[in-house]
Design a protein around this motif. Structure first.
Motif, PDB file in Angstrom:
ATOM      1  N   ASP A 129       0.854  -1.185   0.000  1.00 20.76           N
ATOM      2  CA  ASP A 129       0.000   0.000   0.000  1.00 20.76           C
ATOM      3  C   ASP A 129       0.894   1.241   0.000  1.00 20.76           C
ATOM      4  O   ASP A 129       2.052   1.185   0.444  1.00 20.76           O
ATOM      5  N   ALA A 130       0.354   2.345  -0.468  1.00 23.34           N
ATOM      6  CA  ALA A 130       1.142   3.577  -0.538  1.00 23.34           C
ATOM      7  C   ALA A 130       1.661   3.995   0.838  1.00 23.34           C
ATOM      8  O   ALA A 130       2.735   4.584   0.958  1.00 23.34           O
ATOM      9  N   ASP A 131       0.904   3.695   1.894  1.00 27.75           N
ATOM     10  CA  ASP A 131       1.290   4.069   3.258  1.00 27.75           C
ATOM     11  C   ASP A 131       2.040   2.951   3.981  1.00 27.75           C
ATOM     12  O   ASP A 131       2.226   2.998   5.190  1.00 27.75           O
ATOM     13  N   GLY A 132       2.461   1.934   3.232  1.00 27.35           N
ATOM     14  CA  GLY A 132       3.154   0.808   3.842  1.00 27.35           C
ATOM     15  C   GLY A 132       2.301  -0.446   3.758  1.00 27.35           C
ATOM     16  O   GLY A 132       1.114  -0.392   3.444  1.00 27.35           O
ATOM     17  N   PRO A 133       2.905  -1.601   4.026  1.00 26.44           N
ATOM     18  CA  PRO A 133       2.166  -2.862   3.901  1.00 26.44           C
ATOM     19  C   PRO A 133       1.025  -2.959   4.905  1.00 26.44           C
ATOM     20  O   PRO A 133       1.148  -2.509   6.050  1.00 26.44           O
ATOM     21  N   ARG A 134      -0.078  -3.550   4.470  1.00 24.46           N
ATOM     22  CA  ARG A 134      -1.235  -3.813   5.324  1.00 24.46           C
ATOM     23  C   ARG A 134      -1.411  -5.321   5.428  1.00 24.46           C
ATOM     24  O   ARG A 134      -1.359  -6.020   4.419  1.00 24.46           O
ATOM     25  N   THR A 135      -1.599  -5.801   6.633  1.00 29.06           N
ATOM     26  CA  THR A 135      -1.719  -7.244   6.848  1.00 29.06           C
ATOM     27  C   THR A 135      -3.129  -7.617   7.265  1.00 29.06           C
ATOM     28  O   THR A 135      -3.717  -6.986   8.155  1.00 29.06           O
ATOM     29  N   PHE A 136      -3.653  -8.642   6.610  1.00 28.30           N
ATOM     30  CA  PHE A 136      -4.974  -9.171   6.927  1.00 28.30           C
ATOM     31  C   PHE A 136      -4.872 -10.687   7.063  1.00 28.30           C
ATOM     32  O   PHE A 136      -3.981 -11.316   6.504  1.00 28.30           O
ATOM     33  N   PHE A 137      -5.807 -11.240   7.812  1.00 31.09           N
ATOM     34  CA  PHE A 137      -5.920 -12.688   7.917  1.00 31.09           C
ATOM     35  C   PHE A 137      -7.244 -13.117   7.310  1.00 31.09           C
ATOM     36  O   PHE A 137      -8.276 -12.473   7.526  1.00 31.09           O
ATOM     37  N   LEU A 138      -7.185 -14.176   6.544  1.00 28.49           N
ATOM     38  CA  LEU A 138      -8.378 -14.742   5.938  1.00 28.49           C
ATOM     39  C   LEU A 138      -8.656 -16.077   6.616  1.00 28.49           C
ATOM     40  O   LEU A 138      -7.825 -17.001   6.556  1.00 28.49           O
ATOM     41  N   LYS A 139      -9.788 -16.151   7.284  1.00 27.17           N
ATOM     42  CA  LYS A 139     -10.178 -17.371   7.977  1.00 27.17           C
ATOM     43  C   LYS A 139     -11.268 -18.034   7.148  1.00 27.17           C
ATOM     44  O   LYS A 139     -12.348 -17.470   6.941  1.00 27.17           O
TER      45      LYS A 139
END
Length: 409
Positions: A157-167
């Motif tokens: 992302d432009a503001d840095g990496p974004r982390t999500f979890f997919l369950k």
């Protein structure tokens, strides 16, 4: 060995002869099996056995490593097995599939591929903008075939990496899980928000702050106090005790002991002795009506500066006894694998400090009985995950259960 001697398919799925079935499954998809090894075994005694295999397959487009799943049920193929490919194996039917086409986890097909995850994030406006597959880095965190899968998605992302979890869940688990997240968040518990729940049974959750307690345990100092952990559990809302009850891990000790004994028959006498003592101690104790987490251990808790800043996996939240949760943590601490002797001593010291606190909150004998039962359930892990030296690791875990019972005063 036929269905009469091996009703749930354990012996079949762990035998060298299963290679012929794996070759047939791969050929059905147009490939040629070059090699295989057991990756994991997940048994539900009296119901079914599911195994996964790491395979090398030659496809028309070239060679590739594939994860292949096979399930055998008591009574033969049924239900969602129809969404896999059914094969005959002697006098029984088994269901086979190539990951990620798990017959009980339809959402895994999208969640396991960057293109599918980009589509999920875009459709649900998770970042408020379209996401390109090239921006998605995926990692499989955990997979229990036909039960659940968890994947980590890091999005550039432009503001840095974004982390999500997919369950990725079974259909009947989605609504109850979302409800528990909403209930606990409403009560101020630090559980992640469900930012999207898709029609194909995928929950999208943002990463939590802090570090898991599982990592912080090895920092050399107490990552948080026992009082903080007890306080977190006691902050669970009273409404959670009105949810459907999950069977406590300790109540299924017989099933887990049976699974361990199938893998290592020589442990049967010791397992029987453990079961008898646990049953005698726990049978008079009522089920309990406190709000409980249901699977409370160091991998579920995030800490920062001595505070708990996150709590994961609230799928089993419901009524029970506080000793259920505290015993779960004690059992997990007693069975951490791969430690150096110095690390093991450090964890034992920390566990002893916390046990002193837990003993003041719940009955010390009940805590140890439940912890020993959960240790036996965890003794299935080395074989299930095909850990190197699983025989020695399994017996070492059973020793831990025996030590817990010996410590009852």
């Amino acid at each position: 060995m036929g269905m009469e001697d091996d009703p749930a398919g354990w012996a079949l799925l762990t035998s060298p002869g299963i290679g012929e079935l794996l070759a047939a499954a791969v050929a059905h998809g147009g490939g040629t099996l070059r090699s295989w090894r057991v990756d994991g075994v997940d048994a539900e005694p009296g119901l079914q056995t599911t195994a996964t295999y790491q395979t090398e397959v030659e496809w028309p487009f070239g060679p590739r490593t594939e994860l292949l799943g096979v399930s055998a049920r008591v009574g033969g193929a049924a239900g969602t097995d129809a969404d896999a490919v059914i094969f005959a194996a002697g006098d029984r039917q088994v269901a086979a599939w190539l990951y990620p086409r798990d017959p009980d986890l339809p959402g895994l097909v999208r969640a396991a591929l960057p293109g599918g995850v980009a589509q999920l994030l875009t459709e649900n406006l998770v970042l408020g903008r379209p996401v390109d597959p090239a921006q998605v880095h995926l990692e499989l965190v955990g997979y229990r075939p036909r039960r659940r899968a968890v994947l980590r998605a890091v999005v550039a992302d432009a503001d840095g990496p974004r982390t999500f979890f997919l369950k990725v869940l079974k259909d009947d688990a989605v609504a109850p899980t979302v409800r528990r997240h909403e209930l606990l968040r409403g009560a101020g518990l630090p559980v992640p928000e469900v930012v999207a729940a898709t029609d194909d049974q995928v929950l999208i959750l943002p990463a939590l702050p802090g570090r898991t307690l599982a990592h912080a345990l090895f920092d050399g100092s107490e990552p948080c106090s026992g009082e903080v952990l007890v306080g977190l559990l006691d902050a669970l809302p009273a409404e959670a005790a009105e949810l459907p009850r999950h069977i406590p891990w300790a109540d299924a000790v017989g099933q887990y002991a049976h699974t361990v004994a199938q893998a290592l028959p020589g442990l049967q006498p010791r397992l029987t002795a453990l079961q008898d003592q646990i049953a005698a101690g726990l049978d008079p104790i009522p089920p309990g009506g406190e709000a409980t987490h249901g699977d409370f251990h160091e991998g579920q808790v995030f800490v920062d500066g001595g505070r708990v800043v996150g709590l994961l996996d609230v799928d089993r939240v419901g009524p029970g006894r506080r000793a259920d949760d505290l015993a779960c943590l004690v059992a997990h601490l007693a069975t951490i694998q791969g430690m150096t002797p110095e690390q093991e001593r450090g964890i034992d010291r920390l566990a002893a400090q916390w046990m002193t606190v837990f003993d003041a909150r719940v009955d010390p004998a009940e805590l140890r009985l439940r912890a020993a039962a959960i240790v036996i359930s965890l003794a299935t892990g080395p074989y299930r995950t095909q850990q190197a030296g699983w025989q020695q690791a399994t017996e070492a875990i059973i020793v831990r259960a025996e030590q817990l019972l010996l410590s009852i005063r």
